[in-house]
Design an enzyme around this catalytic site. Structure first.
Site, PDB file in Angstrom:
ATOM      1  CG  ASP A  30      11.067   6.982  -3.172  1.00 38.12           C
ATOM      2  OD1 ASP A  30      10.398   6.974  -4.223  1.00 38.12           O
ATOM      3  OD2 ASP A  30      12.069   6.276  -3.007  1.00 38.12           O
ATOM      4  CG  ASN A  86      20.333  -0.517  -3.699  1.00 37.47           C
ATOM      5  OD1 ASN A  86      20.585  -1.637  -3.283  1.00 37.47           O
ATOM      6  ND2 ASN A  86      19.104  -0.080  -3.885  1.00 37.47           N
ATOM      7  CD  GLN A  91      23.639   4.300  -6.682  1.00 38.90           C
ATOM      8  OE1 GLN A  91      24.434   4.261  -7.606  1.00 38.90           O
ATOM      9  NE2 GLN A  91      23.750   5.155  -5.691  1.00 38.90           N
ATOM     10  CG  HIS A  97      19.548   7.399  -3.383  1.00 41.94           C
ATOM     11  ND1 HIS A  97      20.258   7.115  -4.525  1.00 41.94           N
ATOM     12  CD2 HIS A  97      18.541   6.501  -3.331  1.00 41.94           C
ATOM     13  CE1 HIS A  97      19.699   6.088  -5.151  1.00 41.94           C
ATOM     14  NE2 HIS A  97      18.657   5.689  -4.435  1.00 41.94           N
ATOM     15  CG  HIS A  99      15.957   4.012  -0.073  1.00 44.21           C
ATOM     16  ND1 HIS A  99      14.935   4.284  -0.946  1.00 44.21           N
ATOM     17  CD2 HIS A  99      17.034   3.693  -0.837  1.00 44.21           C
ATOM     18  CE1 HIS A  99      15.367   4.132  -2.194  1.00 44.21           C
ATOM     19  NE2 HIS A  99      16.648   3.772  -2.141  1.00 44.21           N
TER      20      HIS A  99
END
Length: 136
Positions: A30, A86, A91, A97, A99
């Site tokens: 990220d 989320n 998002q 995606h 995390h």
């Protein structure tokens, strides 16, 4: 999908620091991590939410997420991980995606990132449970 930054990363058109690139998904760091080593895992195809993930892809995708949770913990010497997703709301990129965030005791991250609430009583809680059950 045109304009999706995560699709661009999967295609190799958008730079990212990749951790893994496999048929079941791509994982990369990220760019605004909660903690250093925070990884995002995305499916190769453009999907917006978990409910869009085909049933036949669940084992492969979440198998990859599971392996990354172990790798983040072991590779970074973390005490554990926070694994979150989320769906639509909150998002930052409308592409499914997950995390995987390294955690260490005393790291300052407390619970969830949103305020918590309570049910008025057991009857209200049971009503919410019944509504979800009925939707299944």
């Amino acid at each position: 999908m045109a304009g999706c930054v995560f699709c661009g990363i999967v295609a190799g058109d958008v730079p990212a620091i990749r951790v893994v690139d496999e048929p079941d998904g791509v994982a990369f760091l990220d760019t605004r991590p909660v903690f250093k080593g925070h990884v995002l895992v995305v499916p190769r195809t453009h999907l917006v939410a978990l409910t869009d993930l085909p049933v036949e892809s669940i084992a492969g995708y979440f198998g990859l997420v599971r392996r990354l949770a172990a790798a983040v913990e072991g590779g970074l010497g973390a005490g554990g991980t926070f694994v979150a997703m989320n769906n639509k709301v909150s998002q930052s990129v409308p592409h499914l995606h997950t995390h995987v965030v390294p955690r260490t005791k005393g790291d300052g991250l407390r619970g969830f990132f949103w305020p918590r609430t309570r049910y008025a009583d057991d009857a209200e809680a049971e009503e919410y449970a019944a509504r979800v059950t009925a939707a299944l």
